[in-house]
Design an enzyme around this catalytic site. Structure first.
Site, PDB file in Angstrom:
ATOM      1  N   GLU A  16       0.800  -1.237   0.000  1.00  0.00           N
ATOM      2  CA  GLU A  16       0.000   0.000   0.000  1.00  0.00           C
ATOM      3  C   GLU A  16       0.828   1.281   0.000  1.00  0.00           C
ATOM      4  O   GLU A  16       0.590   2.176   0.808  1.00  0.00           O
ATOM      5  CB  GLU A  16      -0.960  -0.003   1.200  1.00  0.00           C
ATOM      6  CG  GLU A  16      -1.880  -1.204   1.204  1.00  0.00           C
ATOM      7  CD  GLU A  16      -2.799  -1.256   2.423  1.00  0.00           C
ATOM      8  OE1 GLU A  16      -2.693  -0.389   3.295  1.00  0.00           O
ATOM      9  OE2 GLU A  16      -3.616  -2.185   2.483  1.00  0.00           O
ATOM     10  N   GLU A  51      -6.094 -10.696  -1.152  1.00  0.00           N
ATOM     11  CA  GLU A  51      -6.947 -10.484   0.040  1.00  0.00           C
ATOM     12  C   GLU A  51      -8.398 -10.351  -0.390  1.00  0.00           C
ATOM     13  O   GLU A  51      -9.061  -9.349  -0.114  1.00  0.00           O
ATOM     14  CB  GLU A  51      -6.502  -9.214   0.784  1.00  0.00           C
ATOM     15  CG  GLU A  51      -5.022  -9.216   1.132  1.00  0.00           C
ATOM     16  CD  GLU A  51      -4.587  -7.952   1.877  1.00  0.00           C
ATOM     17  OE1 GLU A  51      -5.443  -7.258   2.436  1.00  0.00           O
ATOM     18  OE2 GLU A  51      -3.371  -7.673   1.870  1.00  0.00           O
ATOM     19  N   SER A  92     -49.518 -28.370 -13.123  1.00  0.00           N
ATOM     20  CA  SER A  92     -48.923 -28.148 -11.807  1.00  0.00           C
ATOM     21  C   SER A  92     -49.980 -28.276 -10.710  1.00  0.00           C
ATOM     22  O   SER A  92     -50.607 -29.323 -10.572  1.00  0.00           O
ATOM     23  CB  SER A  92     -48.240 -26.773 -11.800  1.00  0.00           C
ATOM     24  OG  SER A  92     -47.466 -26.620 -10.648  1.00  0.00           O
TER      25      SER A  92
HETATM   26  C1  XIL Z   1      -6.044  -6.446   8.433  1.00  0.00           C
HETATM   27  C2  XIL Z   1      -6.331  -7.604   9.343  1.00  0.00           C
HETATM   28  O1  XIL Z   1      -7.204  -8.463   8.710  1.00  0.00           O
HETATM   29  C3  XIL Z   1      -6.927  -7.103  10.626  1.00  0.00           C
HETATM   30  O2  XIL Z   1      -7.070  -8.162  11.560  1.00  0.00           O
HETATM   31  C4  XIL Z   1      -6.025  -6.034  11.229  1.00  0.00           C
HETATM   32  O3  XIL Z   1      -6.632  -5.497  12.373  1.00  0.00           O
HETATM   33  C5  XIL Z   1      -5.766  -4.943  10.240  1.00  0.00           C
HETATM   34  O4  XIL Z   1      -5.247  -5.489   9.065  1.00  0.00           O
HETATM   35  N1  XIL Z   1      -4.849  -4.765   3.773  1.00  0.00           N
HETATM   36  C6  XIL Z   1      -3.845  -5.587   4.201  1.00  0.00           C
HETATM   37  C7  XIL Z   1      -4.070  -6.476   5.361  1.00  0.00           C
HETATM   38  O5  XIL Z   1      -2.835  -5.693   3.534  1.00  0.00           O
HETATM   39  O6  XIL Z   1      -2.904  -6.716   6.084  1.00  0.00           O
HETATM   40  C8  XIL Z   1      -5.122  -5.937   6.282  1.00  0.00           C
HETATM   41  O7  XIL Z   1      -5.385  -6.896   7.291  1.00  0.00           O
HETATM   42  C9  XIL Z   1      -6.366  -5.591   5.503  1.00  0.00           C
HETATM   43  C10 XIL Z   1      -6.091  -4.543   4.478  1.00  0.00           C
END
Ligand code: XIL
Length: 671
Positions: A115, A230, A573
């Site tokens: 990010e 993700e 039916s």
């Molecule tokens: C999130 C986790 O799922 C949560 O448990 C934590 O509190 C915050 O981070 N982008 C990412 C992940 O790259 O690491 C993030 O994960 C969600 C957004």
């Protein structure tokens, strides 16, 4: 995965059955591994890595350098003063080397930098371009050099792992271009970036699959590996990886929301399959809705709060490869059942249907018609406020009811004519059948369908029926009568409107295939039955209306042959269920029985004084056709004149029943 996922036996079983690669949700992030300088916490990360080692499951490492959940101590010295970037790099190198080395044997890919690019449009309000980089502490200290350094450190530690730049909203055109430009610049400068991770925190309204497709296409010109790192699809309109979001409400998810989510998941995987040369991994962000970082009530994942697969799970797994490459022929014509002057809906020569609806402020438009398993066809917003979409494949031939669901409300398609079905006037569409000639309006002698109102003492009102009189009806000659019932949700208009019963009869009579007879169609009072409790429906009230009130009325007001040998009852039916019960209860009234997708008779049910001249049972080939064939066989063995008919490639719909009438009519009242 969290450590509970890899410990709980049920969840372990679910993981082993469904996944061959996992990611630690939090346990390998810098803040988890080294929250303070020199203080390493390996327990959780080790547990996940060991789970992978023991079960032969691959591990994606996540993540080495991110502005969130980072080892923030790296930025400052003991006195709290900012360190130089040289000191920072030394610490970062140390951290990356330590972690990567520890899991080298099991981690095959690392999200090295997470990010680093900025969100938002490609131009600011004043027309200038925003800085493409996120204005994080990392960036402020090092500029974009920290990206190059992080990849360099990871490569030093593991020459074999695939190294990823990972980000959210990576399909958004503006951010996509920023990511592309950055990765290209880095790669051109020799930075070892092997792949791009598209996080894929999406929602049911977006992104568009055109944007996802375009992003993958663009990224694949500079990297050979794209991972969906993700993936989850929220049922709200929020999107992205921001750690602030609404957690949704605990409430039943409406069906239309499920449909939108199913379509978004299915369409996404279709795009991913198209790009299977570069899409090497799809990782869901969390195992089930119970684990979801978005909270349970965003309903974002294929497994529900109880770890049970949702419909979306099956849609992802059991996709139809032939539909991936299916292309609709562009020979669409307005449907024959459209309202005057309406172009849409359209149908093509293969049987695809295309819809177009004006709804400029709507958030979602779904057509209830689609291929099996899906809740319908989700339309896409096009310019000028129109929503458009085409069925995923060819529909069954014949007539289909449908409606629109716009933002959860049910509406008819303003382009299509309406037909009474599902206890309301629904939109209808006709997919031209190869054998449609038998119900076509041809240059033959036509009978007439007239509306009558007959008094019903038992219900205290006048009741409506439609009466088909054959072309040769002249008020002198007497004719036999078929009492023909509609199904649940329909009424007395169904058989002539969507059934074309009159045209079918006119054509059969013109060809000399069938004795002319009268057809009487009245409302079977079936719609009082609620769905699910149809078995408990009491047909007695209707038996009285039909047998004690309508039959005598018809016999006194029309020229009929008023005896059992010249009276038939049939129904489709639920009308078949009525036919079944009423013919058995009143064996002296009807001489011919017809059940069209409406069950069967067993020899034992028929009283010895009944002896019908014919029992006709039919259904569509998609409706368990063995049942009618076997029932007819058994009836024949018991000495009855029984005939079964199966309509090819049709289901519980009107083409089945049109064809059934065509097959049954010639068998009735044979001299
Ligand atoms: C999130 C986790 O799922 C949560 O448990 C934590 O509190 C915050 O981070 N982008 C990412 C992940 O790259 O690491 C993030 O994960 C969600 C957004």
């Amino acid at each position: 995965m969290n450590t509970k996922n890899v410990t709980d036996p049920d969840q372990v079983a679910l993981i082993k059955k469904n996944f061959n690669s996992i990611t630690a949700e939090n346990d390998m992030k810098p803040v988890s591994i080294q929250p303070r300088e020199g203080e390493f916490h390996w327990e959780n990360a080790d547990r996940i890595a060991n789970f992978c080692r023991q079960n032969g499951i691959k591990l994606r490492g996540h993540c080495l350098c991110w502005h969130n959940q980072f080892s923030d101590w790296m930025y400052t010295d003991k006195k709290g003063k900012d360190v130089s970037k040289e000191v920072f790099y030394e610490r970062l190198r140390n951290q990356i080397h330590t972690v990567v080395n520890r899991y080298k044997d099991v981690v095959y890919a690392w999200d090295v930098v997470n990010e680093a690019m900025t969100d938002g449009p490609s131009r600011l309000r004043d027309g200038s371009e925003p800085n493409p980089y996120r204005q994080s502490r990392l960036y402020k200290l090092c500029g974009d050099e920290f990206i190059a350094k992080a990849f360099q450190f990871a490569r030093e530690a593991d020459p074999n792992a695939l190294l990823f730049y990972n980000d959210y909203n990576a399909a958004d055109p503006a951010k996509r271009d920023r990511i592309y430009d950055m990765v290209k610049k880095m790669k051109d400068a020799g930075v070892p970036i092997d792949g791009i991770g598209m996080q894929g925190h999406y929602n049911i309204y977006g992104p568009s699959m055109e944007d996802v497709d375009a992003a993958i296409t663009k990224y694949s010109t500079i990297v050979k590996n794209i991972h969906f790192t993700e993936l989850d699809i929220r049922t709200t309109s929020e999107m992205g990886g921001q750690l602030q979001f609404s957690r949704g409400e605990q409430k039943e998810v409406p069906q239309y929301i499920k449909t939108l989510q199913e379509a978004q998941y299915s369409n996404l995987f279709r795009v991913l399959r198209k790009h299977r040369d570069v899409i090497k991994n799809v990782t869901f962000w969390n195992l089930s809705d119970r684990d979801s970082w978005l909270g349970t009530y965003n309903y974002a994942l294929p497994f529900d709060v109880n770890y049970k697969p949702k419909n979306v799970y099956y849609l992802i797994k059991n996709f139809k490869p032939e539909l991936d490459n299916a292309v609709a022929k562009e020979d669409f014509q307005p449907s024959v059942s459209n309202q005057p002057g309406q172009q849409y809906p359209m149908v093509n020569s293969q049987g695809y249907a295309r819809f177009r609806v004006f709804a400029p402020d709507a958030k979602s438009v779904i057509v209830s018609l689609g291929l099996g398993g899906r809740g319908g066809t989700v339309l896409q917003k096009t310019k000028d406020g129109f929503w458009e979409g085409t069925t995923e494949g060819a529909m069954d031939e014949g007539f289909h009811y449908y409606h629109l669901t716009i933002d959860g409300g049910m509406f008819n398609d303003p382009g299509a004519k309406n037909y009474y079905g599902s206890t309301r006037w629904e939109s209808g569409i006709e997919i031209p059948a190869h054998d449609c000639d038998f119900y076509a309006d041809k240059a033959v002698a036509h009978g007439e369908v007239s509306q009558i109102l007959f008094p019903s003492k038992s219900t205290g009102v006048n009741r409506r029926a439609f009466v088909y009189l054959p072309p040769s009806y002249d008020g002198k000659k007497k004719f036999p009568v078929l009492y023909l019932q509609h199904g649940w949700g329909e009424d007395e208009t169904a058989w002539s409107n969507q059934g074309h019963a009159n045209l079918i009869m006119d054509n059969l009579i013109a060809e000399g295939k069938c004795e002319p007879f009268i057809i009487v169609m009245t409302y079977g009072m079936t719609n009082k039955a609620r769905f699910g409790s149809i078995q408990k429906f009491d047909y007695k009230e209707f038996e009285t209306v039909l047998v004690d009130e309508l039959v005598p009325y018809i016999d006194t007001h029309f020229k009929t042959k008023a005896d059992k040998a010249n009276r038939a009852m049939a129904g489709l039916s639920m009308g078949g269920m009525e036919t079944h019960n009423i013919t058995l209860a009143r064996p002296e009234i009807f001489g011919y029985y017809g059940l069209l997708s409406g069950g069967t008779y067993a020899p034992s049910e028929i009283k010895c004084n009944a002896l019908p001249k014919l029992i006709f049972m039919s259904c569509g080939s998609r409706e368990n056709p063995d049942r009618v064939n076997q029932a007819a066989e058994e009836l024949r063995k018991a000495g009855f004149n029984a005939v079964s008919y199966v309509s090819e490639n049709t289901a519980h719909e009107f083409l089945t029943w049109r064809r059934s009438l065509r097959e049954m009519a010639p068998l009735l009242f044979k001299k």
